[in-house]
Design an enzyme around this catalytic site. Structure first.
Site, PDB file in Angstrom:
ATOM      1  N   HIS A  18       0.786  -0.995   0.074  1.00  0.00           N
ATOM      2  CA  HIS A  18       0.027  -0.373  -0.485  1.00  0.00           C
ATOM      3  C   HIS A  18       1.361   1.180  -0.085  1.00  0.00           C
ATOM      4  O   HIS A  18       0.466   2.204  -0.955  1.00  0.00           O
ATOM      5  CB  HIS A  18      -0.884  -0.075   1.464  1.00  0.00           C
ATOM      6  CG  HIS A  18      -1.788  -1.037   1.184  1.00  0.00           C
ATOM      7  ND1 HIS A  18      -2.264  -1.640   2.686  1.00  0.00           N
ATOM      8  CD2 HIS A  18      -2.742  -1.335   0.276  1.00  0.00           C
ATOM      9  CE1 HIS A  18      -3.808  -2.446   2.194  1.00  0.00           C
ATOM     10  NE2 HIS A  18      -3.813  -2.693   1.054  1.00  0.00           N
ATOM     11  N   LYS A  42     -18.176  -4.784   8.635  1.00  0.00           N
ATOM     12  CA  LYS A  42     -16.831  -5.424   8.314  1.00  0.00           C
ATOM     13  C   LYS A  42     -16.175  -5.406   8.987  1.00  0.00           C
ATOM     14  O   LYS A  42     -16.009  -5.071   9.935  1.00  0.00           O
ATOM     15  CB  LYS A  42     -16.267  -4.971   6.736  1.00  0.00           C
ATOM     16  CG  LYS A  42     -15.144  -6.006   6.390  1.00  0.00           C
ATOM     17  CD  LYS A  42     -15.004  -5.197   4.827  1.00  0.00           C
ATOM     18  CE  LYS A  42     -13.604  -6.023   4.413  1.00  0.00           C
ATOM     19  NZ  LYS A  42     -13.255  -5.105   3.338  1.00  0.00           N
ATOM     20  N   ARG A  91      -2.138  -6.310  -8.141  1.00  0.00           N
ATOM     21  CA  ARG A  91      -0.866  -7.133  -8.314  1.00  0.00           C
ATOM     22  C   ARG A  91      -0.799  -7.957  -8.861  1.00  0.00           C
ATOM     23  O   ARG A  91       0.170  -8.368  -9.027  1.00  0.00           O
ATOM     24  CB  ARG A  91      -1.320  -8.079  -6.642  1.00  0.00           C
ATOM     25  CG  ARG A  91      -1.239  -5.953  -5.104  1.00  0.00           C
ATOM     26  CD  ARG A  91      -1.578  -7.596  -4.268  1.00  0.00           C
ATOM     27  NE  ARG A  91      -2.991  -7.833  -4.049  1.00  0.00           N
ATOM     28  CZ  ARG A  91      -4.096  -8.136  -2.937  1.00  0.00           C
ATOM     29  NH1 ARG A  91      -3.027  -8.041  -2.018  1.00  0.00           N
ATOM     30  NH2 ARG A  91      -5.429  -8.168  -3.263  1.00  0.00           N
ATOM     31  N   SER A 128      -3.452  -7.899   3.180  1.00  0.00           N
ATOM     32  CA  SER A 128      -3.112  -7.718   4.637  1.00  0.00           C
ATOM     33  C   SER A 128      -3.925  -8.528   5.699  1.00  0.00           C
ATOM     34  O   SER A 128      -3.565  -8.685   6.304  1.00  0.00           O
ATOM     35  CB  SER A 128      -4.338  -5.930   4.733  1.00  0.00           C
ATOM     36  OG  SER A 128      -3.939  -5.223   4.526  1.00  0.00           O
TER      37      SER A 128
HETATM   38  O1  PNS Z   1      -8.883  -2.791   1.225  1.00  0.00           O
HETATM   39  P1  PNS Z   1     -10.488  -2.835   0.372  1.00  0.00           P
HETATM   40  O2  PNS Z   1     -11.018  -3.486   1.050  1.00  0.00           O
HETATM   41  O3  PNS Z   1      -9.594  -3.625  -0.938  1.00  0.00           O
HETATM   42  O4  PNS Z   1     -10.614  -1.740  -0.628  1.00  0.00           O
HETATM   43  C1  PNS Z   1     -11.958  -1.851  -1.299  1.00  0.00           C
HETATM   44  C2  PNS Z   1     -12.619  -0.823  -1.013  1.00  0.00           C
HETATM   45  C3  PNS Z   1     -12.266   0.078   0.125  1.00  0.00           C
HETATM   46  C4  PNS Z   1     -11.991   0.042  -2.090  1.00  0.00           C
HETATM   47  C5  PNS Z   1     -14.026  -1.133  -1.691  1.00  0.00           C
HETATM   48  O5  PNS Z   1     -14.785  -1.526  -0.848  1.00  0.00           O
HETATM   49  C6  PNS Z   1     -14.805   0.383  -1.526  1.00  0.00           C
HETATM   50  O6  PNS Z   1     -14.670   1.443  -2.693  1.00  0.00           O
HETATM   51  N1  PNS Z   1     -16.453   0.560  -0.628  1.00  0.00           N
HETATM   52  C7  PNS Z   1     -16.657   1.703  -0.763  1.00  0.00           C
HETATM   53  C8  PNS Z   1     -18.256   1.132  -0.961  1.00  0.00           C
HETATM   54  C9  PNS Z   1     -18.745   1.642  -2.567  1.00  0.00           C
HETATM   55  O7  PNS Z   1     -17.997   2.173  -2.779  1.00  0.00           O
HETATM   56  N2  PNS Z   1     -18.690   0.520  -3.115  1.00  0.00           N
HETATM   57  C10 PNS Z   1     -19.666   0.645  -5.170  1.00  0.00           C
HETATM   58  C11 PNS Z   1     -18.177   0.475  -5.592  1.00  0.00           C
HETATM   59  S1  PNS Z   1     -18.281  -0.242  -6.982  1.00  0.00           S
END
Ligand code: PNS
Length: 159
Positions: A18, A42, A91, A128
């Protein structure tokens, strides 16, 4: 013209992968908002406050990086911050399918574009979740997360 990007994630906790993406974004854009998802549904190991504090400490030397929390839709945070670009690390091909779906949805619902930085090869296996699993069983996590984060993991999980 000043160009900003949002680097979103759960960051539970922030890894060196990150951090590499954040640093590279900060070197190329005028402003980087690291957006930490605070999702009450979550279960995270670290609270949002803890995750934010760790990221702030690791990015303190980067003047154009700020850390923010969000609940709900990422595009709403982008709109509120006046930023039209999401920047994420990729990745492997296995990341791509879901990332593409999210990028297309965020384009559709918010007009927000997503750009991807390829993760540095030495970090391409990092997540993570895997780091937490190794730490939970007392395995070595040096070289996967910043030293202070490793100490926080050990304090939280034992080991
Ligand atoms: O580190 P992560 O858990 O892979 O991050 C995922 C994240 C936070 C980027 C994604 O879950 C997100 O943007 N969540 C917010 C909800 C949202 O906007 N959902 C619609 C996106 S298509």
């Amino acid at each position: 013209m000043s160009v900003g990007v949002v680097c979103p994630g759960s960051f539970d906790p922030i890894t060196l992968g990150h951090l590499d993406v954040i640093e590279r974004a900060a070197a190329r854009f005028d402003r980087v908002v690291v957006a930490v998802l605070d999702n009450p549904r979550k279960s995270a190991l670290f609270t949002a406050d803890e995750r934010i504090a760790m990221i702030e400490a690791e990015t303190a030397a980067l003047d154009n990086v700020e850390v923010d929390r969000f609940e709900g839709l990422l595009v709403d945070l982008c709109r509120d911050r006046g930023i039209g670009i999401i920047c994420k690390g990729l990745r492997a091909v296995s990341d791509f399918e879901y990332e593409l779906q999210m990028a297309q949805m965020n384009q559709r619902i918010g007009g927000v574009e997503t750009i991807f930085l390829s993760t540095a090869p030495e970090h391409s296996y990092l997540s993570s979740s895997l780091v937490k699993e190794v730490a939970r069983y007392g395995g070595p996590i040096d070289g996967t997360v910043p030293a202070a984060v490793a100490a926080a993991l050990v304090a939280k999980l034992g080991g």
